[in-house]
Design an enzyme around this catalytic site. Structure first.
Site, PDB file in Angstrom:
ATOM      1  CG  ASP A  67      -2.002  -1.038   1.132  1.00 18.25           C
ATOM      2  OD1 ASP A  67      -2.478  -1.288   0.014  1.00 18.25           O
ATOM      3  OD2 ASP A  67      -2.363  -1.612   2.183  1.00 18.25           O
ATOM      4  CD  GLU A 141      -3.725   8.654   6.893  1.00 15.53           C
ATOM      5  OE1 GLU A 141      -2.708   8.809   6.191  1.00 15.53           O
ATOM      6  OE2 GLU A 141      -4.150   7.532   7.187  1.00 15.53           O
ATOM      7  CG  ASP A 169      -0.985  11.885  21.099  1.00 23.62           C
ATOM      8  OD1 ASP A 169      -0.753  12.511  22.147  1.00 23.62           O
ATOM      9  OD2 ASP A 169      -0.567  10.728  20.881  1.00 23.62           O
ATOM     10  CB  THR A 180      -8.896  -0.187   5.901  1.00 21.50           C
ATOM     11  OG1 THR A 180      -8.431   0.463   4.704  1.00 21.50           O
ATOM     12  CG2 THR A 180     -10.327  -0.640   5.674  1.00 21.50           C
ATOM     13  CE1 TYR A 182      -2.206   6.663  13.909  1.00 21.66           C
ATOM     14  CE2 TYR A 182      -1.519   8.435  12.459  1.00 21.66           C
ATOM     15  CZ  TYR A 182      -1.554   7.870  13.715  1.00 21.66           C
ATOM     16  OH  TYR A 182      -0.930   8.501  14.752  1.00 21.66           O
TER      17      TYR A 182
END
Ligand code: NAP
Ligand code: MN
Length: 284
Positions: A67, A141, A169, A180, A182
């Protein structure tokens, strides 16, 4: 009549990926296809490929790797119109449709057009700093977090409404394709890619007498943006913006606006593809 379009094979720099890429090139050429190769480890200048006419020259980009290689290719070619196809030599391979022992099947299905195109949404962050605006696009993301080991304090609004001052954080904004990745490790939901939405997932939200933050992921419709204004007074470290496997750090940052982008990445999926079957085979 334009010139015949070629297939570009892009591959990671492992020995195995290079061997698979070379085998695939030979097989495609035997079938009469025009093939170019691009090895991710090479320093080759791709300016000729990146002049905005990629779809005039290429009909397909095959990525050989995991990926990570696929994400690297999408960014390397700057989110092109050309569809992608993945061969998995990496670890997980959620985007990758075929294994290296299925190259004949891959070519057969491609020749007979036994595939559909999956249009994947991307997410865009517009970052304002030092009087300028910069854009970052992710297929998985966008992450807003502290570069150092400090918490961040972010004023979050949805649409134009102020929602909360987040402390923790950071914040991750995932596309359905990135749900699917992080996002999933953070306890975010797996999203069927047929849905058009953004998922806003908190990363280690703080809840003490000093700080209060929402703890669950939020789902936003496609037309609603997320606004983030860092509380520069309350934050100690520097803010990093990550977009897939890339990131940039800023000394001072005024605002970040995140929204679904119009840019889509197209991936070839074959008859056996089913998102939930893939989830089962990769995660359970
Ligand atoms: P990496 O550190 O090798 O990626 C971590 C894992 O995420 C790899 O197993 C990778 O698959 C997998 N992955 C990437 N995109 C995915 C997707 N859409 N669905 C399911 N799994 C996916 O770095 P990378 O390979 O360059 O990938 C970058 C991505 O890593 C980032 O976009 C982020 O989502 C993810 N990441 C995850 C964590 C975490 O889970 N704690 C932390 C940081 C980043 P392959 O093994 O096939 O490469
Ligand atoms: Mn990887």
């Amino acid at each position: 009549m334009g010139a015949k379009k070629s297939i570009l094979i892009y591959c990671s720099d492992t020995q195995n990926s290079i061997e698979v890429a070379n085998t695939l090139r030979d097989k495609f050429e035997k079938e009469g296809y025009c093939v170019e190769t691009d090895f991710a480890g090479d320093e080759r200048e791709d300016s000729d490929l990146l002049d905005g006419t990629l779809s005039d020259r290429l009909k397909l980009i095959v990525c050989v790797g995991g990926d990570g290689t696929f994400l690297g290719a999408v960014h390397h070619f700057n989110f092109p119109d050309v569809p992608f196809l993945g061969v998995n030599t990496g670890h997980l391979g959620f985007f990758q449709e075929f294994m290296p022992d299925q190259l004949d099947l891959l070519i057969d299905n491609y020749k007979r057009k036994k595939y559909t195109l999956q249009d994947m949404q991307t997410v865009r962050a517009i970052v304002e700093h030092d009087g300028i605006k910069e854009e970052f696009t992710g297929l998985n993301e966008i992450v807003v977090k502290c570069e150092e080991n400090y918490s961040v304090h972010l004023n979050i609004s949805i649409g134009d409404k102020f929602i909360e001052k987040f402390s923790g954080d950071g914040i991750l904004i995932a596309t359905p394709a990135g749900s699917t990745a992080y996002n999933y490790s953070l306890g975010g939901s797996l999203v069927d890619p047929r849905l058009k939405l953004l998922q806003v997932t908190p990363i280690a939200p703080m809840n003490t007498t000093a700080y209060r933050s929402l703890t669950s992921p939020l789902l936003l419709p496609p037309d609603l943006g997320l606004g983030i204004v860092p509380d520069n007074g309350g934050s100690k470290g520097r803010i990093a913006i990550a977009y897939d496997s890339f990131s940039r750090t800023f000394d001072k940052l005024d605002s970040i606006n995140v929204k679904l982008s119009d840019v889509e990445v197209r991936l070839l999926r074959f008859e056996t593809y089913d998102f939930w079957a893939k989830v089962k085979s990769k995660f359970i």
